[in-house]
Design an enzyme around this catalytic site. Structure first.
Site, mmCIF file in Angstrom:
data_model
loop_
_atom_site.group_PDB
_atom_site.id
_atom_site.type_symbol
_atom_site.label_atom_id
_atom_site.label_comp_id
_atom_site.label_asym_id
_atom_site.label_seq_id
_atom_site.Cartn_x
_atom_site.Cartn_y
_atom_site.Cartn_z
ATOM 1 N N GLU A 146 0.799 -1.231 0.000
ATOM 2 C CA GLU A 146 0.000 0.000 0.000
ATOM 3 C C GLU A 146 0.826 1.273 0.000
ATOM 4 O OE1 GLU A 146 -2.545 -0.461 3.366
ATOM 5 O OE2 GLU A 146 -3.576 -2.176 2.521
ATOM 6 N N ASN B 98 1.759 -5.291 -3.078
ATOM 7 C CA ASN B 98 0.383 -5.578 -2.681
ATOM 8 C C ASN B 98 -0.377 -4.280 -2.421
ATOM 9 O OD1 ASN B 98 -1.576 -7.678 -1.875
ATOM 10 N ND2 ASN B 98 -1.396 -6.811 0.178
ATOM 11 N N HIS C 138 -10.791 -6.399 -1.310
ATOM 12 C CA HIS C 138 -11.807 -6.118 -0.301
ATOM 13 C C HIS C 138 -12.939 -5.379 -1.007
ATOM 14 C CE1 HIS C 138 -9.190 -7.331 2.982
ATOM 15 N NE2 HIS C 138 -8.236 -6.537 2.522
ATOM 16 N N GLU D 2 -6.349 -10.855 -0.512
ATOM 17 C CA GLU D 2 -7.046 -10.602 0.755
ATOM 18 C C GLU D 2 -8.561 -10.527 0.545
ATOM 19 O OE1 GLU D 2 -5.458 -7.281 2.942
ATOM 20 O OE2 GLU D 2 -3.432 -7.615 2.189
ATOM 21 N N ASP E 158 -12.475 -10.490 0.602
ATOM 22 C CA ASP E 158 -13.734 -10.620 1.337
ATOM 23 C C ASP E 158 -14.732 -9.657 0.707
ATOM 24 O OD1 ASP E 158 -12.874 -8.110 2.439
ATOM 25 O OD2 ASP E 158 -12.084 -9.105 4.209
#
Length: 448
Positions: free
Chosen positions: A248, A296, A332, A363, A365
């Site tokens: 990030e 990432n 996400h 990651e 969800d």
């Protein structure tokens, strides 16, 4: 903001033409509740105790046998070679990367991944695909104290990312003094269950101990970064062979990836300068010449300004010869993030693989807090986004950020609008039963 459900072909065409829409994303913000902790992401952290098509002519081969897949495309693994130019082949291995004795090339039309005929677990579906794809989960030390958690995690997944236990504040709480116990427990459990491990994360603006975040002086910060990368990778060498090296490094005015993309202020940027990213990758490569090294980030899955910025940043790294192997799409989806369609994801991933890089979902969800994402949309996103990755042979892994709804980091993070209620964001319910989201993911892995 909701993206319209374009077809993959139309989306790719519009994307290539420079069409831009708002994106999704708030990645790795972390929060904890009873040992369940979150990912990494754009802002604040609150920790919890102890939580720390193939096109015609494209080929790929498997153990010398070929398996047809329309248009005369064949598929194979184990020793296949992937070259450049037309008719590129796709090799496979236990890591979802290069085949044993094979090489990976760029250019041409890569062949499609061939799904398993059947599977009883997500792990089996990934392992039987050709080339294989890793199916992962974020694992917490607290979760490993629960037998149901361990049973489902081990049976359904072949890949592990530590939720918080391998971040800087957990591993190096005071300068030069390392604490390995919690991370070692996760790594050793994963190896006992024949699972691969991705280290997360070496350099990140968040979850830094106070001594590091307040450090001044280019030489001091560079030395601390070098020591941390060297010590951490050295400790886990031969057990962990893939790493999120930098996490990030880019921000925008909104968590959706829209508005004024720029380098994120951090002790690394402020004291070293923008070349801290190149330097971190170079140090990581020196420490382990064989490791896969990833960048990432969140909000790079939909069409937005952030993904364009990150693409140009990564392309510059590739052009300069920086040792980067791939890019992780956090994925996400849901508040405060945008919603990305499978077509959006496929188009963005293709941009990075065209640079010769791997991509992965790191990651994932999809939360339903605040009624922003409906149940029907959630099911469609899970299927279509997983399908987009699965169809791309250089998409090597899909990691879900947690095992079951009750332990999701989103439940207690205010930005997700859950207000302490279940985010309903994962594949298993609070009793570790399979949800319809699980079925949609399985269908995508089986080509349905």
């Amino acid at each position: 903001m909701r993206s319209a459900p374009f077809t993959l072909l139309l989306s790719a065409f519009l994307f290539a033409a420079g069409c831009s829409d708002s994106g999704d994303g708030n990645g790795d913000e972390t929060t904890g509740s009873g040992g369940a902790t979150g990912g990494t992401g754009g802002g604040t952290t609150s920790g919890s105790s102890g939580a720390t098509s193939g096109s015609g002519g494209a080929t790929s081969a498997s153990s010398g046998a070929t398996s047809g897949s329309g248009g005369g495309a064949t598929s194979a693994s184990s020793g296949a070679t992937s070259g450049s130019g037309g008719g590129a082949t796709s090799a496979s291995s236990g890591t979802g990367g290069e085949g044993a004795g094979g090489s990976d090339g760029a250019g041409g039309g890569a062949s499609a991944r061939v799904p398993a005929a059947s599977a009883s677990t997500l792990r089996e579906a990934g392992e039987k695909a050709n080339p294989p794809i890793l199916i992962g989960a974020a694992i917490s030390g607290g979760g490993l104290g629960n037998n149901d958690y361990k049973r489902v995690a081990g049976a359904e997944h072949s890949y592990v990312t530590a939720e918080n236990e391998m971040k800087w504040d957990s591993l190096e709480p005071s300068a030069g003094n390392f604490s390995w116990g919690s991370a070692d427990n996760i790594v050793n459990w994963a190896r006992q269950n024949n699972m691969k491990i991705k280290g997360h994360t070496l350099v990140w603006h968040n979850q830094l101990p106070g001594w590091m975040s307040s450090m001044t002086g280019k030489d001091n910060v560079t030395a601390a970064m070098r020591r941390h990368i060297t010590q951490v990778m050295g400790h886990f060498k031969d057990r962990v062979d893939t790493w999120d090296v930098v996490n990030e490094a880019v921000q925008t005015d909104s968590d959706t990836g829209v508005g004024n993309p720029r380098m994120r202020p951090s002790v690394f940027l402020n004291q070293i300068g923008e070349n801290y990213i190149d330097l971190a990758f170079q140090i990581a490569r020196e420490q382990d010449p064989k490791a896969k090294l990833y960048y990432n980030d969140y909000s790079i899955d939909a069409r937005n300004a952030k993904v364009d910025f990150v693409y140009n940043m990564v392309k510059g790294m590739v052009d300069r010869g920086v040792p980067i192997d791939g890019v992780g799409f956090q994925m996400h989806i849901g508040p405060p993030n945008n919603e990305a369609t499978g077509a959006d994801v496929a188009a963005n991933m293709k941009r990075f693989t065209d640079l010769g890089l791997e991509v992965l979902i790191s990651e994932m969800d999809i939360n339903r807090c605040g009624g922003v994402v409906t149940a029907e949309e959630q099911l469609a996103y899970y299927h279509d986004i997983v399908e987009a990755c699965f169809k791309l042979p250089k998409c090597t892994a899909i990691t879900f950020w947690g095992i079951n709804d009750g332990r999701s980091w989103l439940n207690s993070w205010s930005g997700a609008l859950c207000n302490g209620q279940s985010s309903q964001s994962l594949l298993f319910n609070d009793q570790y039963g399979k949800k319809e989201t699980y079925n949609r993911v399985m269908n995508a892995l089986l080509g349905k």
